[in-house]
Design a protein around this motif. Structure first.
Motif, short mmCIF file in Angstrom:
data_model
loop_
_atom_site.label_atom_id
_atom_site.label_comp_id
_atom_site.label_asym_id
_atom_site.label_seq_id
_atom_site.Cartn_x
_atom_site.Cartn_y
_atom_site.Cartn_z
N LYS A 70 0.89 -1.16 -0.01
CA LYS A 70 -0.12 0.09 -0.07
C LYS A 70 0.82 1.32 -0.19
N HIS A 71 2.09 1.13 0.53
CA HIS A 71 2.81 2.44 0.69
C HIS A 71 4.19 2.40 0.26
N GLU A 72 4.71 3.27 -0.69
CA GLU A 72 5.82 3.34 -1.28
C GLU A 72 7.03 3.42 -0.36
N SER A 73 6.91 3.94 0.86
CA SER A 73 7.82 4.33 1.67
C SER A 73 8.03 3.27 2.65
N ILE A 74 7.41 2.24 2.70
CA ILE A 74 7.63 1.16 3.48
C ILE A 74 8.57 -0.13 2.91
N ILE A 75 9.44 -0.43 3.88
CA ILE A 75 10.51 -1.35 3.45
C ILE A 75 10.19 -2.35 4.64
N GLY A 76 10.30 -3.75 4.09
CA GLY A 76 10.29 -4.92 5.23
C GLY A 76 11.42 -5.85 5.25
N LEU A 77 11.97 -6.21 6.40
CA LEU A 77 12.70 -6.97 6.41
C LEU A 77 12.79 -8.15 7.53
N ARG A 78 12.89 -9.50 7.01
CA ARG A 78 12.33 -10.67 7.99
C ARG A 78 13.48 -11.52 8.01
N PHE A 79 13.56 -11.57 9.38
CA PHE A 79 14.79 -12.67 10.08
C PHE A 79 14.42 -14.17 9.54
N ALA A 80 15.11 -14.85 9.53
CA ALA A 80 14.76 -16.54 9.33
C ALA A 80 14.28 -16.95 10.65
N HIS A 81 14.77 -16.48 11.91
CA HIS A 81 14.18 -16.81 13.20
C HIS A 81 14.60 -15.84 14.03
N ASN A 82 14.03 -15.95 15.26
CA ASN A 82 14.09 -14.82 16.25
C ASN A 82 16.05 -14.68 16.68
N ARG A 83 16.32 -13.64 16.25
CA ARG A 83 17.71 -13.14 16.73
C ARG A 83 17.86 -11.89 17.92
N GLY A 84 16.73 -11.46 18.24
CA GLY A 84 16.76 -10.59 19.51
C GLY A 84 16.63 -8.98 18.77
N HIS A 85 16.35 -8.28 19.96
CA HIS A 85 15.95 -6.98 19.80
C HIS A 85 17.10 -6.12 19.42
N GLN A 86 18.51 -6.42 19.83
CA GLN A 86 19.64 -5.59 19.61
C GLN A 86 20.06 -6.01 18.12
N ASN A 87 19.86 -7.41 17.57
CA ASN A 87 20.33 -7.65 16.11
C ASN A 87 19.21 -7.15 15.19
N ALA A 88 18.01 -6.84 15.70
CA ALA A 88 16.97 -6.39 14.84
C ALA A 88 17.45 -4.98 14.39
N ILE A 89 17.36 -4.31 15.29
CA ILE A 89 17.89 -2.81 15.20
C ILE A 89 19.31 -2.63 14.27
N LEU A 90 20.36 -3.27 14.64
CA LEU A 90 21.46 -3.44 14.00
C LEU A 90 21.15 -3.66 12.65
N ALA A 91 20.47 -4.70 12.20
CA ALA A 91 20.22 -5.10 10.85
C ALA A 91 19.44 -4.02 9.89
N GLY A 92 18.50 -3.33 10.59
CA GLY A 92 17.80 -2.37 10.07
C GLY A 92 18.76 -1.17 9.75
#
Length: 325
Positions: A70-92
């Motif tokens: 719906k929105h051109e300004s949205i990007i989605g990244l998905r981990f293969a499995h749970n890697r934790g909040h800090q890794n999610a921030i770093l990956a983004g």
């Protein structure tokens, strides 16, 4: 404020874990804020919102997919499995650094005041490469969380870690700061300790925290304890030195007990020693077990670092962006 200057491209990084209750409302608020900042000419129209799904087990990714369509300004990244909040921030942030001038990271529940983003951006244009978000108060926290947080920050300062008290993972980082952060390769992440170590020009913005409106917090006590352990073991060897000090004190107590035994043997009027032996055994046994635990924590984390395993792996990437060659 930005008159005469080229406005920068902002990527807002939002880590998500089982946030199906809050995600649509949060996305609406963030899209509104992004449009507002673009309208004020504080950021460029190329600015984006990056949702990082940390291996959610609910409909979080399905919602991100729908938002992307719906929105051109949205990007989605998905981990293969749970890697934790800090890794999610770093990956983004590591994904965003190739496309943006600066990022702002914020939790998906939007308890942190999104209106503070304008203050972050003003500090960036004033020449700061890193802008830390610091809570005005902890009035929304329980007594236990307030107490444990205070204890944690005091402990970190005692151990020599350069960390801002009541800071959060709500911060701005320039592309220069992100490039510097990418050089830090440790697996056991504690971003609140690593980022101040970078050493670039910094500033602080204070913000309010609001009660969570949808769903429940996914940051459990065990996750907070793990984060605290990562912070302590990543930035200080003082606990090992404290183990050495405990060993010296235990040795001194042992000598005192020897003197006590000789005194009781030659001058005592009753058979004694049972209680002192038990006390010594329990004292030394506890000190040894505690010491082994502390040393084992460091050895275990060093072992994990030597494996050189990747921090995360993207299962899906939803993006219309292309890297400049």
């Amino acid at each position: 404020m930005t008159e005469g200057k080229k406005v920068g491209t902002l990527y807002i990084v939002v880590p998500c874990y089982n946030e199906e209750e809050a995600l649509e409302a949060s996305a609406k608020s963030l899209l509104g804020k992004l449009g507002e900042l673009i309208g004020k000419e504080m950021i460029s129209s190329k600015s984006r919102i990056v949702f990082v799904d940390d291996g959610s087990k609910d409909k979080t990714w399905s919602i991100i997919e729908a938002l992307y369509e719906k929105h051109e300004s949205i990007i989605g990244l998905r981990f293969a499995h749970n890697r934790g909040h800090q890794n999610a921030i770093l990956a983004g942030m590591m994904y965003a650094k190739d496309f943006c001038d600066f990022t702002i990271t914020i939790d998906a529940d939007l308890q942190q005041d999104i209106n503070a983003m304008e203050l972050f951006i003003e500090e960036y244009y004033a020449g700061n490469e890193i802008v830390y978000g610091v809570r005005n108060s902890r009035n929304t926290d329980s007594f236990f969380k307030k107490f444990s947080a205070t204890l944690f920050y005091k402990t970190m300062h005692f151990l020599g870690c350069n960390i801002y008290e009541n800071s959060a993972d709500y911060r701005l980082m320039s592309s220069k700061a992100l490039d510097a952060l990418s050089e830090y390769a440790e697996v056991n992440l504690f971003l609140r300790g690593i980022i101040p170590d970078i050493g670039l020009k910094t500033s602080v913005v204070h913000f309010d925290v609001f009660p969570r409106m949808q769903g429940e917090s996914k940051y459990s006590l065990s996750k907070m304890v793990t984060l605290a352990a990562d912070g302590i073991t990543s930035f200080s060897i003082k606990p090992i030195r404290m183990v050495f000090t405990m060993g010296v004190l235990a040795l001194l107590v042992g000598f005192i007990m020897i003197i006590h035994v000789f005194y009781e043997h030659y001058f005592g009027t009753t058979v004694s020693g049972w209680s002192s032996i038990l006390v010594s055994i329990w004292l030394l046994g506890g000190a040894i077990l505690l010491s082994l635990g502390i040393i084992g924590e460091y050895v275990g984390r060093s072992y994990m670092e030597t494996k050189k395993r990747p921090r995360y792996y993207f299962w899906d990437v939803l993006s219309r962006e292309e890297k400049d060659e």
